[in-house]
Design a protein around this motif. Structure first.
Motif, PDB file in Angstrom:
ATOM      1  N   SER A 130       0.854  -1.187   0.000  1.00  0.00           N
ATOM      2  CA  SER A 130       0.000   0.000   0.000  1.00  0.00           C
ATOM      3  C   SER A 130       0.885   1.231   0.000  1.00  0.00           C
ATOM      4  N   GLY A 131       1.007   1.815  -1.156  1.00  0.00           N
ATOM      5  CA  GLY A 131       1.871   2.973  -1.298  1.00  0.00           C
ATOM      6  C   GLY A 131       1.966   3.343  -2.755  1.00  0.00           C
ATOM      7  N   ARG A 132       3.155   3.778  -3.149  1.00  0.00           N
ATOM      8  CA  ARG A 132       3.317   4.162  -4.551  1.00  0.00           C
ATOM      9  C   ARG A 132       4.725   3.837  -5.031  1.00  0.00           C
ATOM     10  N   PHE A 133       4.845   3.759  -6.342  1.00  0.00           N
ATOM     11  CA  PHE A 133       6.115   3.569  -7.019  1.00  0.00           C
ATOM     12  C   PHE A 133       6.330   4.816  -7.842  1.00  0.00           C
ATOM     13  N   GLN A 134       7.305   5.605  -7.434  1.00  0.00           N
ATOM     14  CA  GLN A 134       7.478   6.920  -8.044  1.00  0.00           C
ATOM     15  C   GLN A 134       8.973   7.203  -8.223  1.00  0.00           C
ATOM     16  N   GLY A 135       9.345   7.562  -9.437  1.00  0.00           N
ATOM     17  CA  GLY A 135      10.738   7.893  -9.719  1.00  0.00           C
ATOM     18  C   GLY A 135      11.694   6.756  -9.420  1.00  0.00           C
ATOM     19  N   GLY A 136      11.248   5.533  -9.616  1.00  0.00           N
ATOM     20  CA  GLY A 136      12.084   4.369  -9.340  1.00  0.00           C
ATOM     21  C   GLY A 136      12.173   4.002  -7.871  1.00  0.00           C
ATOM     22  N   ALA A 137      11.408   4.683  -7.017  1.00  0.00           N
ATOM     23  CA  ALA A 137      11.425   4.422  -5.577  1.00  0.00           C
ATOM     24  C   ALA A 137      10.098   3.810  -5.133  1.00  0.00           C
ATOM     25  N   LEU A 138      10.192   2.876  -4.224  1.00  0.00           N
ATOM     26  CA  LEU A 138       9.029   2.244  -3.608  1.00  0.00           C
ATOM     27  C   LEU A 138       8.769   2.981  -2.299  1.00  0.00           C
ATOM     28  N   ILE A 139       7.577   3.540  -2.160  1.00  0.00           N
ATOM     29  CA  ILE A 139       7.276   4.431  -1.035  1.00  0.00           C
ATOM     30  C   ILE A 139       6.077   3.906  -0.249  1.00  0.00           C
ATOM     31  N   TYR A 140       6.204   3.966   1.077  1.00  0.00           N
ATOM     32  CA  TYR A 140       5.104   3.625   1.976  1.00  0.00           C
ATOM     33  C   TYR A 140       4.891   4.814   2.901  1.00  0.00           C
ATOM     34  N   ALA A 141       3.661   5.271   3.001  1.00  0.00           N
ATOM     35  CA  ALA A 141       3.265   6.416   3.838  1.00  0.00           C
ATOM     36  C   ALA A 141       3.833   7.722   3.269  1.00  0.00           C
ATOM     37  N   GLU A 142       3.600   8.788   3.962  1.00  0.00           N
ATOM     38  CA  GLU A 142       4.018  10.119   3.518  1.00  0.00           C
ATOM     39  C   GLU A 142       5.148  10.620   4.411  1.00  0.00           C
ATOM     40  N   GLU A 155      15.368  -4.238  -6.051  1.00  0.00           N
ATOM     41  CA  GLU A 155      15.688  -5.631  -6.361  1.00  0.00           C
ATOM     42  C   GLU A 155      14.445  -6.520  -6.293  1.00  0.00           C
ATOM     43  N   ALA A 156      13.414  -6.083  -6.985  1.00  0.00           N
ATOM     44  CA  ALA A 156      12.161  -6.829  -7.078  1.00  0.00           C
ATOM     45  C   ALA A 156      11.456  -6.384  -8.355  1.00  0.00           C
ATOM     46  N   VAL A 157      10.542  -7.209  -8.824  1.00  0.00           N
ATOM     47  CA  VAL A 157       9.710  -6.832  -9.958  1.00  0.00           C
ATOM     48  C   VAL A 157       8.525  -6.050  -9.384  1.00  0.00           C
ATOM     49  N   VAL A 158       8.336  -4.814  -9.836  1.00  0.00           N
ATOM     50  CA  VAL A 158       7.282  -3.951  -9.299  1.00  0.00           C
ATOM     51  C   VAL A 158       6.166  -3.816 -10.319  1.00  0.00           C
ATOM     52  N   ILE A 159       4.923  -4.047  -9.869  1.00  0.00           N
ATOM     53  CA  ILE A 159       3.740  -3.924 -10.708  1.00  0.00           C
ATOM     54  C   ILE A 159       2.828  -2.864 -10.089  1.00  0.00           C
ATOM     55  N   PRO A 160       2.802  -1.669 -10.656  1.00  0.00           N
ATOM     56  CA  PRO A 160       1.894  -0.642 -10.131  1.00  0.00           C
ATOM     57  C   PRO A 160       0.441  -0.978 -10.484  1.00  0.00           C
ATOM     58  N   VAL A 161      -0.448  -0.708  -9.556  1.00  0.00           N
ATOM     59  CA  VAL A 161      -1.878  -0.874  -9.786  1.00  0.00           C
ATOM     60  C   VAL A 161      -2.441   0.509 -10.053  1.00  0.00           C
ATOM     61  N   ALA A 162      -3.090   0.656 -11.181  1.00  0.00           N
ATOM     62  CA  ALA A 162      -3.634   1.958 -11.573  1.00  0.00           C
ATOM     63  C   ALA A 162      -4.696   2.409 -10.583  1.00  0.00           C
ATOM     64  N   ALA A 163      -4.732   3.700 -10.349  1.00  0.00           N
ATOM     65  CA  ALA A 163      -5.703   4.277  -9.420  1.00  0.00           C
ATOM     66  C   ALA A 163      -7.132   4.091  -9.883  1.00  0.00           C
TER      67      ALA A 163
END
Length: 173
Positions: A130-142, A155-163
């Motif tokens: 639960s967060g976002r993938f932005q600018g190559g960074a995996l982010i949780y919370a603000e 070092e993982a395969v990241v799959i963003p879920v569209a809003a």
């Protein structure tokens, strides 16, 4: 023109299946499904679990049950091992993890991504984030939130879920 939620879910599901295949050949066999709360991550994981008979674990539930027997001070000492026990308790080459919020509790003093990587060495792990993938960074919370964390070396395969994905939308095979 905005895509229909069902179409978005189907496209994301296809990407997730591809990500699982891709992750199996990586050092860390980890795929992370990242999106905002209510973006459809749980729906996708449940559909995948049903279609491929993958075990689906509620990490908050499983880990919190094991931590209850420990004192507050002991929890940070044993959380790594207990989390590993949760994963090894299920069979299968692919394990789906949902509801990871407990891993971000600052009192547990752990790095959630490192922990997911650790358990993904011997089997493929698909984790909802639960967060976002932005600018190559995996982010949780603000920033400023006690649970805020940002990882730039994933070092993982990241799959963003569209809003635009909806909770009620399920994908079909």
């Amino acid at each position: 023109m905005m895509k229909e939620p069902h179409k978005v879910m189907t496209e994301t599901a296809a990407k997730l299946v591809e990500a699982i295949q891709q992750a199996t050949s990586q050092y860390f066999r980890l795929a992370i499904l990242v999106g905002a709360p209510t973006s459809g991550k749980t729906v996708l994981l449940r559909s995948l679990a049903q279609q491929f008979a993958y075990p689906l674990l509620n990490v908050n539930l499983e880990l919190s049950q094991r931590l209850l027997d420990l004192t507050y001070a002991q929890r940070s000492q044993y959380v790594d091992r207990l989390f590993k026990d949760v994963i090894t308790a299920v069979t299968g080459d692919v394990v789906l993890l949902d509801n990871l919020e407990i891993l971000f509790d600052p009192h547990l003093e752990i790095e959630p991504l490192r922990l997911l990587q650790m358990v993904s060495r011997n089997r493929t792990i698909v984790a909802s984030w639960s967060g976002r993938f932005q600018g190559g960074a995996l982010i949780y919370a603000e920033p400023g939130h006690p649970e805020f964390v940002q990882f730039k070396q994933i070092e993982a395969v990241v799959i963003p879920v569209a809003a635009t994905a909806s909770r009620s939308g399920a994908y079909s095979s």
